[in-house]
Scaffold this motif. Sequence first.
Motif, PDB file in Angstrom:
ATOM      1  N   ILE A  81       0.838  -1.197   0.000  1.00  0.00           N
ATOM      2  CA  ILE A  81       0.000   0.000   0.000  1.00  0.00           C
ATOM      3  C   ILE A  81       0.874   1.249   0.000  1.00  0.00           C
ATOM      4  O   ILE A  81       0.646   2.190  -0.766  1.00  0.00           O
ATOM      5  CB  ILE A  81      -0.966  -0.013   1.201  1.00  0.00           C
ATOM      6  N   ASP A  82       1.913   1.235   0.831  1.00  0.00           N
ATOM      7  CA  ASP A  82       2.842   2.375   0.849  1.00  0.00           C
ATOM      8  C   ASP A  82       3.520   2.540  -0.508  1.00  0.00           C
ATOM      9  O   ASP A  82       3.721   3.670  -0.981  1.00  0.00           O
ATOM     10  CB  ASP A  82       3.904   2.168   1.933  1.00  0.00           C
ATOM     11  N   LYS A  83       3.859   1.419  -1.134  1.00  0.00           N
ATOM     12  CA  LYS A  83       4.515   1.463  -2.446  1.00  0.00           C
ATOM     13  C   LYS A  83       3.629   2.137  -3.479  1.00  0.00           C
ATOM     14  O   LYS A  83       4.073   3.034  -4.216  1.00  0.00           O
ATOM     15  CB  LYS A  83       4.860   0.038  -2.890  1.00  0.00           C
ATOM     16  N   TRP A  84       2.363   1.732  -3.543  1.00  0.00           N
ATOM     17  CA  TRP A  84       1.481   2.298  -4.560  1.00  0.00           C
ATOM     18  C   TRP A  84       1.054   3.713  -4.210  1.00  0.00           C
ATOM     19  O   TRP A  84       0.797   4.523  -5.109  1.00  0.00           O
ATOM     20  CB  TRP A  84       0.291   1.362  -4.823  1.00  0.00           C
ATOM     21  N   TYR A  85       1.043   4.054  -2.926  1.00  0.00           N
ATOM     22  CA  TYR A  85       0.838   5.447  -2.551  1.00  0.00           C
ATOM     23  C   TYR A  85       1.997   6.316  -3.043  1.00  0.00           C
ATOM     24  O   TYR A  85       1.805   7.479  -3.411  1.00  0.00           O
ATOM     25  CB  TYR A  85       0.693   5.587  -1.041  1.00  0.00           C
ATOM     26  N   SER A  86       3.208   5.764  -3.048  1.00  0.00           N
ATOM     27  CA  SER A  86       4.356   6.541  -3.536  1.00  0.00           C
ATOM     28  C   SER A  86       4.292   6.718  -5.052  1.00  0.00           C
ATOM     29  O   SER A  86       4.730   7.736  -5.586  1.00  0.00           O
ATOM     30  CB  SER A  86       5.673   5.864  -3.129  1.00  0.00           C
ATOM     31  N   VAL A  87       3.736   5.719  -5.752  1.00  0.00           N
ATOM     32  CA  VAL A  87       3.572   5.818  -7.211  1.00  0.00           C
ATOM     33  C   VAL A  87       2.430   6.770  -7.546  1.00  0.00           C
ATOM     34  O   VAL A  87       2.494   7.534  -8.522  1.00  0.00           O
ATOM     35  CB  VAL A  87       3.314   4.419  -7.819  1.00  0.00           C
ATOM     36  N   PHE A  88       1.372   6.727  -6.741  1.00  0.00           N
ATOM     37  CA  PHE A  88       0.177   7.558  -6.966  1.00  0.00           C
ATOM     38  C   PHE A  88      -0.039   8.462  -5.752  1.00  0.00           C
ATOM     39  O   PHE A  88      -0.897   8.187  -4.907  1.00  0.00           O
ATOM     40  CB  PHE A  88      -1.064   6.678  -7.160  1.00  0.00           C
ATOM     41  N   PRO A  89       0.727   9.537  -5.640  1.00  0.00           N
ATOM     42  CA  PRO A  89       0.599  10.410  -4.461  1.00  0.00           C
ATOM     43  C   PRO A  89      -0.812  10.945  -4.240  1.00  0.00           C
ATOM     44  O   PRO A  89      -1.216  11.173  -3.096  1.00  0.00           O
ATOM     45  CB  PRO A  89       1.583  11.552  -4.771  1.00  0.00           C
ATOM     46  N   ARG A  90      -1.568  11.114  -5.327  1.00  0.00           N
ATOM     47  CA  ARG A  90      -2.940  11.616  -5.176  1.00  0.00           C
ATOM     48  C   ARG A  90      -3.783  10.663  -4.340  1.00  0.00           C
ATOM     49  O   ARG A  90      -4.680  11.081  -3.611  1.00  0.00           O
ATOM     50  CB  ARG A  90      -3.596  11.787  -6.547  1.00  0.00           C
ATOM     51  N   LEU A  91      -3.533   9.363  -4.495  1.00  0.00           N
ATOM     52  CA  LEU A  91      -4.299   8.385  -3.725  1.00  0.00           C
ATOM     53  C   LEU A  91      -3.958   8.485  -2.245  1.00  0.00           C
ATOM     54  O   LEU A  91      -4.839   8.353  -1.384  1.00  0.00           O
ATOM     55  CB  LEU A  91      -4.021   6.970  -4.235  1.00  0.00           C
TER      56      LEU A  91
END
Length: 241
Positions: free
Chosen positions: A120-130
């Motif tokens: 979850i942290d990884k994909w938050y870093s890819v998609f900061p808007r999320l």
Amino acid sequence: MAENVLKISNLKVAYGGIKAVKGIDLEVNKGELITLIGANGAGKTTTLKAITGTLPSCKVEGDILYMGSSIRGSNSFELVTRHLAMVPEGRGVFTRMTIHENLMMGAYTRNDKGGVDADIDKWYSVFPRLKERSAQLAGTLSGGEQQMLAMARALMSHPNLLLLDEPSMGLSPIMVEKIFEVVRNVSAQGVTILLVEQNAKLALQAAHRGYVMDSGAITMSGQASDMLNDPKVQAAYLGEA
């Protein structure tokens, strides 16, 4: 020898007397990003739905091999446990759940809490808007934000094969560029992808190999770079003569 993740042989799909897919062959090897392009109504989405077992009542014939085993007729929920994930046309987010809850749903087959939290942290870093909107209901997001969420949710399942159905549809040019940047990034991480896309130019620029589908049949295939420079592909799909 390349390792097949997906191998389709003589796939036919018919709705009553309408033949939507007319005996196509297609394969996706481990680590490849393959794109399937063609006009609306060519049979691209029907092909993906035949793979994932999400078609309405219709007749499906031919072989669909995933990781060496037949999955024709399998239920979609079974395929998720076998690490086959799809981001459907229209995105299909859970509108009354938050962004965070949607991502957790993507990981429902997993029981490694530490790994799930790290992803979850990884994909938050890819998609900061999320990350900024993690507690926001998914139904209140823009189309581009929902597309980001749908992709991140699918990737939470650690797919051996990720199917993307028209990820750029209905998005602004800036958001389309962002989505394709992420597609290329995910591919570079070794995720095997089959991409159905209306934006033929961006799809072929991102892909290793491509297939052209027209009226339910595969009419051309080859290296994506060669197809970008093919006059027939340019004239039909790239808006060039």
